[in-house]
Motif scaffolding. Structure first.
Motif, PDB file in Angstrom:
ATOM      1  N   ASP A  78       2.475  83.455  73.496  1.00 13.29           N
ATOM      2  CA  ASP A  78       1.311  81.725  73.088  1.00 13.29           C
ATOM      3  C   ASP A  78       0.323  82.810  73.997  1.00 13.29           C
ATOM      4  OD1 ASP A  78       3.631  79.976  71.707  1.00 13.29           O
ATOM      5  OD2 ASP A  78       3.505  79.535  74.136  1.00 13.29           O
ATOM      6  N   TRP A  79      -0.934  82.895  72.961  1.00 19.39           N
ATOM      7  CA  TRP A  79      -1.981  82.990  73.561  1.00 19.39           C
ATOM      8  C   TRP A  79      -3.117  82.438  73.593  1.00 19.39           C
ATOM      9  CZ3 TRP A  79      -3.717  87.988  73.970  1.00 19.39           C
ATOM     10  CH2 TRP A  79      -3.235  89.156  73.160  1.00 19.39           C
ATOM     11  N   THR A  80      -3.911  82.763  75.163  1.00 22.35           N
ATOM     12  CA  THR A  80      -5.095  81.477  76.163  1.00 22.35           C
ATOM     13  C   THR A  80      -6.245  82.565  76.178  1.00 22.35           C
ATOM     14  OG1 THR A  80      -3.375  80.114  76.844  1.00 22.35           O
ATOM     15  CG2 THR A  80      -5.849  80.061  77.331  1.00 22.35           C
ATOM     16  N   GLN A  81      -7.265  81.574  74.857  1.00 23.32           N
ATOM     17  CA  GLN A  81      -8.489  82.527  75.293  1.00 23.32           C
ATOM     18  C   GLN A  81      -9.152  81.936  76.055  1.00 23.32           C
ATOM     19  OE1 GLN A  81      -8.133  83.829  71.538  1.00 23.32           O
ATOM     20  NE2 GLN A  81      -8.394  86.091  72.113  1.00 23.32           N
ATOM     21  N   GLU A  82      -9.929  82.183  77.549  1.00 24.86           N
ATOM     22  CA  GLU A  82     -10.715  81.686  77.991  1.00 24.86           C
ATOM     23  C   GLU A  82     -12.290  81.777  78.071  1.00 24.86           C
ATOM     24  OE1 GLU A  82      -8.536  82.455  81.419  1.00 24.86           O
ATOM     25  OE2 GLU A  82      -6.984  80.818  81.473  1.00 24.86           O
ATOM     26  N   SER A  83     -12.986  80.889  79.146  1.00 25.46           N
ATOM     27  CA  SER A  83     -14.263  81.243  78.762  1.00 25.46           C
ATOM     28  C   SER A  83     -14.440  81.987  80.481  1.00 25.46           C
ATOM     29  CB  SER A  83     -15.328  80.467  78.714  1.00 25.46           C
ATOM     30  OG  SER A  83     -14.857  78.938  79.602  1.00 25.46           O
ATOM     31  N   ALA A  84     -15.638  82.142  81.183  1.00 24.90           N
ATOM     32  CA  ALA A  84     -15.688  82.274  82.139  1.00 24.90           C
ATOM     33  C   ALA A  84     -15.793  82.196  83.197  1.00 24.90           C
ATOM     34  CB  ALA A  84     -17.024  83.326  82.258  1.00 24.90           C
ATOM     35  N   ASP A  85     -15.703  81.007  82.775  1.00 22.64           N
ATOM     36  CA  ASP A  85     -14.951  79.975  83.910  1.00 22.64           C
ATOM     37  C   ASP A  85     -13.859  79.194  83.853  1.00 22.64           C
ATOM     38  OD1 ASP A  85     -15.130  77.972  81.667  1.00 22.64           O
ATOM     39  OD2 ASP A  85     -16.467  76.115  82.471  1.00 22.64           O
TER      40      ASP A  85
ATOM     41  N   GLY B 274     -17.080  82.123  73.170  1.00 17.76           N
ATOM     42  CA  GLY B 274     -18.059  81.919  75.246  1.00 17.76           C
ATOM     43  C   GLY B 274     -16.404  82.750  75.278  1.00 17.76           C
ATOM     44  N   VAL B 275     -15.917  83.620  75.175  1.00 23.70           N
ATOM     45  CA  VAL B 275     -14.444  84.184  75.574  1.00 23.70           C
ATOM     46  C   VAL B 275     -14.404  85.564  76.522  1.00 23.70           C
ATOM     47  CG1 VAL B 275     -12.432  85.360  74.841  1.00 23.70           C
ATOM     48  CG2 VAL B 275     -12.787  83.150  73.432  1.00 23.70           C
ATOM     49  N   THR B 276     -14.219  84.764  77.872  1.00 26.72           N
ATOM     50  CA  THR B 276     -14.292  86.369  77.966  1.00 26.72           C
ATOM     51  C   THR B 276     -13.322  86.774  79.129  1.00 26.72           C
ATOM     52  OG1 THR B 276     -14.543  84.846  80.329  1.00 26.72           O
ATOM     53  CG2 THR B 276     -16.446  85.391  78.942  1.00 26.72           C
ATOM     54  N   HIS B 277     -11.784  86.181  78.334  1.00 28.36           N
ATOM     55  CA  HIS B 277     -10.444  86.923  79.225  1.00 28.36           C
ATOM     56  C   HIS B 277      -9.511  86.152  77.517  1.00 28.36           C
ATOM     57  CE1 HIS B 277      -7.600  88.369  81.636  1.00 28.36           C
ATOM     58  NE2 HIS B 277      -6.664  87.128  81.590  1.00 28.36           N
ATOM     59  N   SER B 278      -8.772  87.177  77.732  1.00 27.55           N
ATOM     60  CA  SER B 278      -7.486  86.374  76.581  1.00 27.55           C
ATOM     61  C   SER B 278      -6.124  87.353  77.896  1.00 27.55           C
ATOM     62  CB  SER B 278      -7.018  87.179  75.684  1.00 27.55           C
ATOM     63  OG  SER B 278      -8.239  87.319  74.595  1.00 27.55           O
TER      64      SER B 278
END
Length: 147
Positions: free
Chosen positions: A112-119, A89-93
């Motif tokens: 440092d990476w963060t991969q996020e869902s749509a919310d 569900g990753v939509t944005h990195s």
């Protein structure tokens, strides 16, 4: 991309140095490389991600190293990675620069990476260490070690 205290925030949330001269040019080009790399992940654009690499390229993750000798091998790996991110569900990195050092035609950068869902929920968080080389006027990723 300096590893001193003179780091400024750029428009996409990552930090990069603002030097002048040869290192300033390198810093700007390296910042553009990571902007392109991030955009490739955000757009699920395999070609854009591939264009960020030198070949052969080495990627270490999960305590295993993999050598990608050609575009075909790299594309196969990126396709599998993007499918896994989509499944999660990753939509944005997004990334933050932890450290960077440029020396001649090579550079070491830690992100440092963060991969996020749509919310906006963090799905994955990890640190990547990148060894870069200069290829003509372009900077490309030669090796990655992910923690």
């Amino acid at each position: 991309m300096a590893d001193d205290g003179g780091i400024e925030k750029s428009r996409n949330g990552h930090t990069n140095g603002s030097g002048s001269g040869a290192n300033g040019d390198a810093e700007e080009a390296i910042a553009q490389l990571f902007d392109d790399y991030q955009a490739g992940f955000n757009d699920y654009d395999i070609d854009r991600i591939c264009d960020c690499f030198a070949l052969p390229a080495v990627i270490w993750q999960h305590e295993k190293g993999h050598v990608f000798a050609d575009d075909e091998e790299l594309i196969e790996n990126i396709e599998a990675l993007l499918k896994a991110l989509e499944k999660e569900g990753v939509t944005h990195s997004d990334f933050q620069v932890v450290s960077s050092h440029v020396s001649g035609s090579s550079a070491l950068v830690t992100l440092d990476w963060t991969q996020e869902s749509a919310d906006g929920e963090a799905v994955l968080e990890f640190t990547g260490h990148y060894q870069l080389i200069q290829d003509g006027s372009d900077w490309v990723i030669a090796a990655i070690v992910n923690e």
